[in-house]
Design a protein around this motif. Structure first.
Motif, short mmCIF file in Angstrom:
data_model
loop_
_atom_site.label_atom_id
_atom_site.label_comp_id
_atom_site.label_asym_id
_atom_site.label_seq_id
_atom_site.Cartn_x
_atom_site.Cartn_y
_atom_site.Cartn_z
N ALA A 39 0.86 -1.09 0.04
CA ALA A 39 0.03 0.08 0.01
C ALA A 39 0.93 1.06 -0.02
N THR A 40 0.24 2.31 -0.42
CA THR A 40 1.13 3.59 -0.67
C THR A 40 0.10 4.63 -0.31
N ILE A 41 0.60 5.92 0.18
CA ILE A 41 -0.23 7.25 0.21
C ILE A 41 0.32 7.84 -1.12
N SER A 42 -0.58 8.25 -1.76
CA SER A 42 -0.43 8.57 -3.05
C SER A 42 -0.43 10.16 -2.97
N SER A 43 -1.12 10.65 -2.19
CA SER A 43 -1.37 12.24 -2.07
C SER A 43 -1.90 12.60 -0.66
N VAL A 44 -1.80 13.80 -0.17
CA VAL A 44 -2.24 14.22 1.12
C VAL A 44 -2.83 15.54 1.10
N ASN A 45 -4.29 15.82 1.29
CA ASN A 45 -4.81 17.20 1.22
C ASN A 45 -4.74 17.62 2.67
N ASP A 46 -5.34 18.73 2.87
CA ASP A 46 -5.16 19.44 3.99
C ASP A 46 -5.67 18.64 5.24
N GLN A 47 -7.08 17.92 5.14
CA GLN A 47 -7.57 17.07 6.04
C GLN A 47 -7.65 15.70 5.83
N HIS A 48 -6.91 15.06 4.65
CA HIS A 48 -7.24 13.69 4.29
C HIS A 48 -5.99 13.05 3.57
N SER A 49 -5.71 11.73 3.72
CA SER A 49 -4.60 11.14 3.11
C SER A 49 -5.50 10.22 1.92
N PHE A 50 -4.65 10.07 0.75
CA PHE A 50 -5.31 8.65 -0.15
C PHE A 50 -4.51 7.66 -0.06
N LEU A 51 -5.17 6.52 0.54
CA LEU A 51 -4.42 5.22 0.61
C LEU A 51 -4.78 4.47 -0.71
N ARG A 52 -3.87 4.27 -1.14
CA ARG A 52 -3.66 3.22 -2.42
C ARG A 52 -3.50 1.76 -2.01
N TYR A 53 -4.25 0.76 -2.28
CA TYR A 53 -3.98 -0.77 -1.98
C TYR A 53 -4.62 -1.65 -3.15
N ASP A 54 -3.89 -2.78 -3.01
CA ASP A 54 -4.51 -3.93 -3.84
C ASP A 54 -5.78 -4.36 -3.40
N PRO A 55 -7.06 -4.23 -4.06
CA PRO A 55 -8.20 -4.82 -3.40
C PRO A 55 -8.39 -6.38 -3.75
N GLU A 56 -7.29 -7.02 -4.46
CA GLU A 56 -7.40 -8.30 -4.66
C GLU A 56 -6.88 -9.09 -3.44
N THR A 57 -5.92 -8.33 -2.73
CA THR A 57 -5.01 -9.00 -1.55
C THR A 57 -5.62 -8.49 -0.15
#
Length: 465
Positions: free
Chosen positions: A402-420
């Motif tokens: 998993a990675t954090i692809s970007s960060v806004n003022d109050q949120h972070s975007f968590l990217r992950y593999d939904p298959e696993t």
């Protein structure tokens, strides 16, 4: 108490000895602070309780709320002890940069483990240090605000020793004029400020750009009736940002120039005759190179110029080592690479983690977390997803891929593999962070957990940015 680092008492121009320290009563009083809405890590159920009372009631990680930054007491203690032992082994002193945490409780821990004093960056931080009774401070900057200079002239004394920097003839003239203009009725109007001449480098931050310029500044200080030259120093970290051969060559070349300047000042007899001489450099990335290049100039006794009893102390100012990180410093710390790693020095470990909750899962493989730039540092790299669990303080599993692809003022975007990986609303993610200096400034109160295996809250750290 930990390992004591070297001989860290300093002499003043009156011959008195100032020991490092902090006002323990003032620091202890932070336990009496009433918890409330100002502290975003603390749930409403704790409002109205004192910080110390809340901790003593038996608080665990699960009792807190997200977003959250926590510290690990066991890791911090190990990092502090490791650095103290290394400094003792190398025969150098440590004045950790307090601006990293701006936390008097942590400053005390560093001082109790042998720190020479605390380094600060500006006048507002200096006032915090004074308020909490720091006895010895280095301001790694030029004080150019007349109000700050006037305040310091009256505040310094037998229990508050401050040395600041100068890097230009203009700054020397400004300090002279400001001190000369203080009315005789003002306490400290006859004060003499101790200063270090700062050498910088092309493309760097502050500091005279050549040894010749720095020598001219030193001569101006020597001629001043309000200033006393007690050392030379600078900061190598602004000249490089990696540990490859080119970066290390730049750093070591700069440090060689600092050494050359120091030798010129000794030869010209420009240091104050009654001062212990300070030779200082060293952030958290290249402190091993600082010691390797400059340690031979620290005599701990008679100076090379023959001034009997005049000490030349090498002081490094690393600030990030206590908390460390899972990003920039993990990759560049001397204990994680190079000769120090080869010599068997165990790497520092990260003592800080963020905890964020999933508030939205709008697309497959994307989860939005409730922590953003207001909570997390991003200037030296994005947060690193490490663990995933269904509840704060509950069982957690490694979050692979998993990675954090970007960060806004109050949120972070968590990217992950939904298959696993399955991520649900309300799940909690533990994040590794890069750069403690820009993590602490987002939190006025930081819970300290006992260890990775024991999630009891053992202290609440207050910060003053």
């Amino acid at each position: 108490m930990g390992t004591t680092v070297g001989s860290n008492a300093a002499s003043t121009d009156t011959g008195a000895t100032i020991e490092p320290g902090i006002n323990n009563a003032m620091v202890d009083r932070l336990d009496d602070v009433e918890l409330g809405w100002r502290f975003k890590a603390v749930p409403a159920a704790a409002h109205g309780q004192s910080a110390g009372g809340y901790v003593n009631s038996g608080v665990h990680l699960a009792d807190l709320q997200t977003p959250l930054l926590t510290l690990d007491a066991a890791v911090m203690a190990a990092n502090v002890d490791r650095m103290a032992r290394w400094c003792a082994e190398k025969g150098v002193l440590l004045a950790p940069h307090g601006k990293t945490t701006m936390a008097p409780q942590l400053w005390r821990q560093q001082l109790e483990n042998g720190a020479w004093g605390i380094t600060l960056a500006n006048a507002s931080q200096l006032r915090v240090g004074h308020a909490f009774g720091l006895r010895r401070v280095m301001v790694a900057n030029t004080l150019s605000d007349p109000q700050a200079v006037t305040w310091l002239a009256g505040a310094q004394g037998p229990d508050f020793s401050v040395v600041s920097w100068v890097d230009s003839l203009q700054s020397v003239a400004l300090l002279d004029a400001t001190l000369a203009a203080i009315p005789e009725a003002v306490p400290g109007s006859d004060a003499v400020l101790d200063v270090i001449v700062e050498l910088g480098g092309n493309g760097g931050r502050t500091g005279a750009r050549t040894v010749a310029e720095a020598l001219a500044i030193a001569r101006a200080v020597h001629a001043s009736s309000h200033l006393r030259l007690v050392g030379v120093g600078g900061y190598e970290g602004s000249l490089a940002h990696t540990a490859d051969a080119g970066a290390l060559g730049t750093v070591r070349g700069y440090l060689s120039a600092v050494k050359e300047l120091h030798e010129h000042l000794l030869a010209a007899d420009l240091y104050a005759a009654d001062a212990d001489i300070i030779l200082t450099a060293g952030g958290s990335a290249y402190f091993d190179d600082v010691v390797d290049v400059l340690a031979g100039s620290a005599t701990n006794g008679t100076s090379p110029s023959g001034a009997a009893g005049q000490r030349v102390e090498l002081i490094i100012r690393s600030g990030a080592y206590m908390v460390h990180d899972d990003g920039f410093y993990r990759g560049i710390s001397p204990f994680g690479r190079g000769a120090e790693a080869e010599a068997g020095h165990a790497p520092f470990a990260s003592a800080m983690h963020a905890w964020a909750r999933v508030v939205s899962a709008p697309e497959p493989g994307l989860a939005i977390l409730d922590a953003g730039k207001r909570d997390l540092p991003v200037d030296e790299g994005l947060p690193e997803p490490q663990l995933l669990g269904h509840a704060l303080g509950g069982e957690m599993a490694t979050l692979d891929g998993a990675t954090i692809s970007s960060v806004n003022d109050q949120h972070s975007f968590l990217r992950y593999d939904p298959e696993t990986t399955t991520v649900a609303i309300g799940d909690v993610v533990r994040l590794g962070l890069s750069h403690p200096c820009t993590a602490f400034d987002k939190w006025t109160l930081i819970p300290v957990l006992a260890s990775a295996a024991d999630d009891r809250v053992v202290e609440l750290i207050h910060t003053f940015f």
